[in-house]
Design an enzyme around this catalytic site. Structure first.
Site, mmCIF file in Angstrom:
data_model
loop_
_atom_site.group_PDB
_atom_site.id
_atom_site.type_symbol
_atom_site.label_atom_id
_atom_site.label_comp_id
_atom_site.label_asym_id
_atom_site.label_seq_id
_atom_site.Cartn_x
_atom_site.Cartn_y
_atom_site.Cartn_z
ATOM 1 N N ASP A 83 7.078 17.875 12.789
ATOM 2 C CA ASP A 83 7.885 18.852 13.529
ATOM 3 C C ASP A 83 7.656 18.700 15.031
ATOM 4 O O ASP A 83 8.595 18.779 15.832
ATOM 5 C CB ASP A 83 7.523 20.277 13.094
ATOM 6 C CG ASP A 83 7.693 20.484 11.603
ATOM 7 O OD1 ASP A 83 8.829 20.672 11.148
ATOM 8 O OD2 ASP A 83 6.669 20.450 10.904
ATOM 9 N N HIS A 103 4.220 24.862 8.255
ATOM 10 C CA HIS A 103 5.242 23.812 8.204
ATOM 11 C C HIS A 103 6.379 24.387 7.366
ATOM 12 O O HIS A 103 6.452 24.221 6.156
ATOM 13 C CB HIS A 103 4.681 22.546 7.557
ATOM 14 C CG HIS A 103 5.730 21.491 7.299
ATOM 15 N ND1 HIS A 103 6.486 20.948 8.297
ATOM 16 C CD2 HIS A 103 6.135 20.899 6.146
ATOM 17 C CE1 HIS A 103 7.325 20.046 7.783
ATOM 18 N NE2 HIS A 103 7.125 20.012 6.472
#
Length: 309
Positions: A148, A182
């Site tokens: 990410d 996440h």
């Protein structure tokens, strides 16, 4: 640990095989073991990867779970995919059973084994793996929000393209982290982000950004890739190969990885120093009170699920 390290990858699907190929390109391990409950999948991947073996002296072969447990690094990609209409809790329950079987089959472990969890939901499965394995927490961690954060840096590099060209700042001088889960509750640590030592929030282009929109774009990029091609695997393979490179060569780079964070009493991603012993240190970066509150809410949701296990 050194370049003679042995790496085992549990799960011979798209993610596992992509990681194996990325490791071949890195040329940092002496042997890669592919392990899966479906022997035909392992045989097929090993045959295919062997055709690329001319680029590396690394040996790729199929292996057993017990052999994996004696390697230097084990990457767990094996996990169930979410079915239509299935709740997150139901998915976690199925993945818990898979992880329990995998870890049980690998014992007894090499006591210095590094266990890297890639399967999702990575934060919860990392916490479960820490408990099931019995290994020190610093040796069991997840890929977390490293991917990410890489996506975020790519986005910010495109926004700052003109600035970078004018001032000669390389893309890798942009330091920004996605932290926490996440998943949907992840946050961007805008208050600590900088480029070439200058806070990103000082750049007019960043001040004008719709930051909520950027956060949603980063968090949902995987969904878009899955919608278009069915799965994501190249990005995570690149990230995992970089992490293994860092471990094998004891580079002690700072990466946002999923580990137990005492302040939040939770496993999720914060910047850590990664070396040959695993997580050497957790970096306490500066966060705004709003960012800390968002992390607390994220931690609360994760803790309630982890408590069951």
């Amino acid at each position: 640990m050194g370049r003679g390290s042995r790496v085992a990858i549990i799960g011979a699907g798209s993610v596992g095989s992509s990681i194996a190929f990325a490791l071949l390109l890195q040329k940092i391990s002496s042997e890669i073991l592919l392990v899966d409950v479906v022997p035909e999948a392992v045989e097929g991947q090993v045959l295919d990867l062997s055709d690329a073996n001319f680029i590396s002296s690394t040996q790729v072969r199929g292996g057993t779970f017990q052999e994996a447990g004696q390697c230097d690094i084990v990457v767990i990609t094996a996990g169930a995919k979410q079915k239509s209409g299935e709740t997150r809790v139901e998915l976690i329950e199925r993945n818990y059973k898979i992880l329990n079987n995998v870890i049980g089959s690998m014992k007894p472990f090499n006591p210095n084994l590094i266990l890297l969890i890639v399967a999702n939901p990575v934060d919860i499965l990392t916490r479960i793996a820490q408990k099931l394995s019995g290994l020190p927490e610093r040796q069991v961690f997840g890929s977390g929000t490293f991917l990410d954060s890489s996506r975020l840096r790519l986005k910010l590099a495109s926004v700052l393209g003109v600035i970078i060209w004018i001032f000669g700042i390389a893309e890798n001088a942009i330091h920004s982290y996605v932290l926490g889960e996440h998943g949907d509750s992840q946050i961007i640590a805008w208050s600590s982000a900088h480029a070439g030592g200058k806070p990103l929030l000082d750049f007019p282009e960043i001040q004008k950004l719709d930051k909520e929109s950027v956060a949603k774009e980063i968090a949902s990029k995987a969904y878009k890739i899955i919608e278009l091609k069915g799965a994501t695997y190249f990005g995570i393979a690149g990230c995992v190969s970089m992490l293994i490179h860092c471990i094998v060569l004891n580079q002690r780079h700072i990466r946002p990885l999923s580990t137990y964070i005492k302040e939040y009493d939770c496993v999720f991603s914060m910047p850590v120093v990664l070396g040959s012993n695993g997580i050497e240190r957790i970096i306490d970066i500066s966060l705004s009170e709003e960012e800390k509150n968002k992390l607390r809410r994220s931690a609360s949701a994760l803790k309630s699920i982890c408590a069951k296990y």
